[in-house]
Design a protein around this motif. Structure first.
Motif, short mmCIF file in Angstrom:
data_model
loop_
_atom_site.label_atom_id
_atom_site.label_comp_id
_atom_site.label_asym_id
_atom_site.label_seq_id
_atom_site.Cartn_x
_atom_site.Cartn_y
_atom_site.Cartn_z
N LYS A 288 0.84 -1.19 0.00
CA LYS A 288 0.00 0.00 0.00
C LYS A 288 0.88 1.24 0.00
O LYS A 288 1.05 1.91 1.02
N ALA B 294 -7.57 -6.02 0.88
CA ALA B 294 -7.34 -5.31 -0.38
C ALA B 294 -7.92 -6.17 -1.50
O ALA B 294 -7.64 -7.37 -1.58
N GLU C 237 -9.14 -6.43 -5.81
CA GLU C 237 -8.94 -5.91 -7.16
C GLU C 237 -9.95 -6.53 -8.10
O GLU C 237 -10.33 -7.70 -7.94
N HIS D 202 -9.18 -1.11 -7.88
CA HIS D 202 -8.90 -1.67 -6.55
C HIS D 202 -9.58 -0.84 -5.48
O HIS D 202 -9.89 0.35 -5.66
N GLU E 207 -10.27 -1.05 -0.75
CA GLU E 207 -10.05 -1.75 0.51
C GLU E 207 -11.34 -1.76 1.31
O GLU E 207 -12.17 -0.85 1.20
#
Length: 274
Positions: free
Chosen positions: A32, A134, A136, A244, A246
């Motif tokens: 990150k 996380a 994607e 992406h 979180e």
């Protein structure tokens, strides 16, 4: 040699990118590092710590504000140079930088598979605060019908109070006056009334969704699914190959929504508070 940097030169940015490549190749997952922030440092405040061996970068730690009360620290150490105290030197310097800035707390982002990162945080007095997945999306999102009552548009100056209120209700902290001034901030309206907000930013072939919130009273009605689908389609149309975001590991509702649209978990990151 550990150096402090106010702003990053093109050579330094390339060295950080090369180091990131070596670390991810060895450890997997992702880091990150917030490349948009790194490429647009103001140059007025020291925000990065670098450890050099000649012209080779062995370690890096960045300080990130994100407009939130807590400062975040995220970094890495070259796999071939671990066990030499570089992580300790970086974190010590980073925590000292944070002491000189206004903040409510400091959070160190540690990839969950990193035993060394967890040990480093604990040795410096860090305590577990929360964890995030996380995720994607490497392709197009699952199709979602568009609600004609919902619109998504860029935020204006007049939207700032509504944006801050939505962030306060959604995330449980008091946003600063600057919240909502990011040019990538969007306002979600339903029947002409602000009901949500998000930031969509593209960097190269990647796009990130940040600060996404729907008013708590209207959650569970399909607004979030509709809006996130639109954001992903917009990012793809703009050239992004990956989107992406979180999500906190405790937010099962949001995680289910994201994965149902096509997002895939990449790594879990633990946040340690100081």
């Amino acid at each position: 040699m550990v150096t402090l940097s106010a702003g990053l030169s093109p050579a330094a940015l390339q060295a950080i990118a090369d180091l990131e490549h070596r670390v991810v190749a060895a450890d997997g997952g992702r880091l990150k590092l917030e490349w948009n922030a790194l490429r647009h440092r103001s140059g007025e405040t020291v925000e990065d710590v670098l450890c050099w061996d000649g012209e080779r970068l062995l370690g890096f730690l960045g300080v990130y504000a994100h407009g939130a009360p807590a400062l975040e620290l995220a970094g890495m150490v070259d796999p071939a140079a671990r066990g030499r105290g570089i992580g300790t030197a970086l974190l010590s310097a980073g925590l000292k930088l944070c002491q000189e800035r206004e903040h409510s707390s400091v959070l160190l982002v540690v990839p969950r598979p990193s035993v060394a990162g967890r040990s480093l945080a604990e040795r410096h007095g860090g305590r577990p605060d929360h964890s995030e997945h996380a995720l994607e999306m490497p392709g197009d999102p699952v199709d979602v019908p568009a609600d004609p009552r919902i619109t998504v548009r860029p935020a204006t100056e007049a939207d700032q109070p509504a944006v801050r209120e939505l962030l306060r209700l959604g995330f449980g902290w008091e946003p600063p006056e600057s919240a909502g001034h990011d040019p990538n901030t969007l306002v979600v309206e339903r029947d002409g009334r602000p009901v949500g907000t998000a930031r969509l930013h593209r960097e190269g072939d990647r796009a990130g969704v940040y600060g996404f919130v729907v008013h708590p009273d209207l959650q569970g009605r399909g607004i979030g699914r509709d809006v996130l689908h639109r954001l992903c389609r917009t990012a793809r149309a703009d050239g992004a190959t990956v989107v992406h975001l979180e999500v906190e590991t405790s937010n099962d509702r949001a995680l289910k929504l994201y994965t149902s649209l096509g997002f895939q978990p990449v790594i879990t990151e633990d946040y340690y508070a100081f």
